[in-house]
Design an enzyme around this catalytic site. Structure first.
Site, mmCIF file in Angstrom:
data_model
loop_
_atom_site.group_PDB
_atom_site.id
_atom_site.type_symbol
_atom_site.label_atom_id
_atom_site.label_comp_id
_atom_site.label_asym_id
_atom_site.label_seq_id
_atom_site.Cartn_x
_atom_site.Cartn_y
_atom_site.Cartn_z
ATOM 1 N N ASP A 106 0.848 -1.188 0.000
ATOM 2 C CA ASP A 106 0.000 0.000 0.000
ATOM 3 C C ASP A 106 0.888 1.245 0.000
ATOM 4 O O ASP A 106 2.092 1.166 0.300
ATOM 5 C CB ASP A 106 -0.896 -0.056 1.244
ATOM 6 C CG ASP A 106 -1.725 1.192 1.427
ATOM 7 O OD1 ASP A 106 -2.449 1.576 0.489
ATOM 8 O OD2 ASP A 106 -1.644 1.798 2.519
ATOM 9 N N LEU A 107 0.307 2.410 -0.299
ATOM 10 C CA LEU A 107 1.076 3.651 -0.346
ATOM 11 C C LEU A 107 0.732 4.587 0.816
ATOM 12 O O LEU A 107 1.502 4.731 1.749
ATOM 13 C CB LEU A 107 0.845 4.348 -1.693
ATOM 14 C CG LEU A 107 1.291 3.567 -2.941
ATOM 15 C CD1 LEU A 107 0.925 4.324 -4.218
ATOM 16 C CD2 LEU A 107 2.794 3.277 -2.899
ATOM 17 N N ASP A 108 -0.443 5.215 0.764
ATOM 18 C CA ASP A 108 -0.827 6.195 1.782
ATOM 19 C C ASP A 108 -0.892 5.556 3.168
ATOM 20 O O ASP A 108 -1.542 4.525 3.367
ATOM 21 C CB ASP A 108 -2.204 6.796 1.459
ATOM 22 C CG ASP A 108 -2.190 7.628 0.182
ATOM 23 O OD1 ASP A 108 -1.151 8.239 -0.116
ATOM 24 O OD2 ASP A 108 -3.237 7.674 -0.500
ATOM 25 N N ASP A 156 -1.344 -0.707 5.928
ATOM 26 C CA ASP A 156 -1.695 -0.205 7.258
ATOM 27 C C ASP A 156 -3.147 -0.429 7.642
ATOM 28 O O ASP A 156 -3.496 -0.320 8.816
ATOM 29 C CB ASP A 156 -1.419 1.307 7.328
ATOM 30 C CG ASP A 156 -2.424 2.097 6.482
ATOM 31 O OD1 ASP A 156 -3.327 2.731 7.060
ATOM 32 O OD2 ASP A 156 -2.320 2.042 5.246
#
Length: 235
Positions: free
Chosen positions: A17-19, A187
């Site tokens: 994931d990124l954000d 997250d």
């Protein structure tokens, strides 16, 4: 229920994931909204008077989710159309939505990575092919981390968002491995870890606050930061 153990030899590829996994997202969004509001004060003063705070801009963006459910997986389109709605409600030119969004989008790419993100990405990409899987609209190349990745999949392009199994399956196809050979890192307990597990992947939940896992079946591992993830994979 016993905690499943991470089967490291099974891992042939990684999705991430990124954000809020590689950088904190809300400081970025708040800054981009503030820049947008400053731009409106100069180019769309009626809109700036009607929407005098970043909270007001965010409220109309959230309203757009209900007005345009067809855009729920495309955060760029949602933001662009919310800007257009704000402009037209204030009596300004709706065509200003395009340059306004371009400004917002450019600021949205100016993220501040977590301190260990570069080292973790270098570690992961030296050992596995890595694909980004995001519901957001960050561009890994504009952010400056594209060289770590084989590909980047977004909900806006695929038309489905995490935790839908199809976005994880598409990532496995991009990696040319079966889902059970992929480790997903993210997250969000629901969107990332649980979604990946239901798609047949192993999952590491990144939980900096060390929150309680909200479901019956736990992830294969939980870490508090990316450095801990790298240590786990070399154990």
């Amino acid at each position: 229920m016993p905690t499943p153990s991470l089967d490291i030899p099974r891992i042939r590829a990684v999705t991430i994931d990124l954000d809020d996994t590689l950088w904190p997202i809300w400081p970025t969004i708040e800054r981009a909204e503030a820049v947008l509001l400053q731009w409106m004060a100069e180019h769309a003063p009626a809109t700036a008077r009607l929407f005098q705070s970043t909270e007001a801009l965010r409220a109309i963006r959230n309203q757009m989710v209900n007005l345009r459910p067809d855009l729920q997986h495309d955060l760029s389109a949602l933001r662009r159309e919310s800007i257009r709605l704000a402009l037209t409600q204030a009596g300004d030119d709706g065509a200003l939505a395009e340059p306004a969004f371009d400004l917002f989008f450019a600021e949205r790419q100016r993220v501040t990575l977590f301190d260990d993100a570069h080292d973790a990405l270098a570690f992961l990409s030296s050992r596995y092919p890595v694909v980004a899987v995001s519901n957001g609209n960050a561009d890994i190349h504009k952010v400056g981390i594209g060289h770590y990745f084989k590909d980047s999949l977004s909900a806006s392009v695929l038309g489905v968002a995490k935790p839908d199994a199809r976005i994880f399956q598409a990532a496995a196809q991009a990696l040319q491995v079966p889902p059970h050979a992929v480790l997903h890192v993210g997250d969000d307990a629901t969107l990332d870890a649980r979604g990946a597990m239901e798609a047949g992947m192993q999952a590491v939940w990144l939980s900096p606050a060390e929150a309680a896992w909200p479901y019956d079946t736990p992830p294969h591992a939980t870490v508090s930061n990316l450095t801990e993830l790298c240590r786990l994979l070399t154990a």
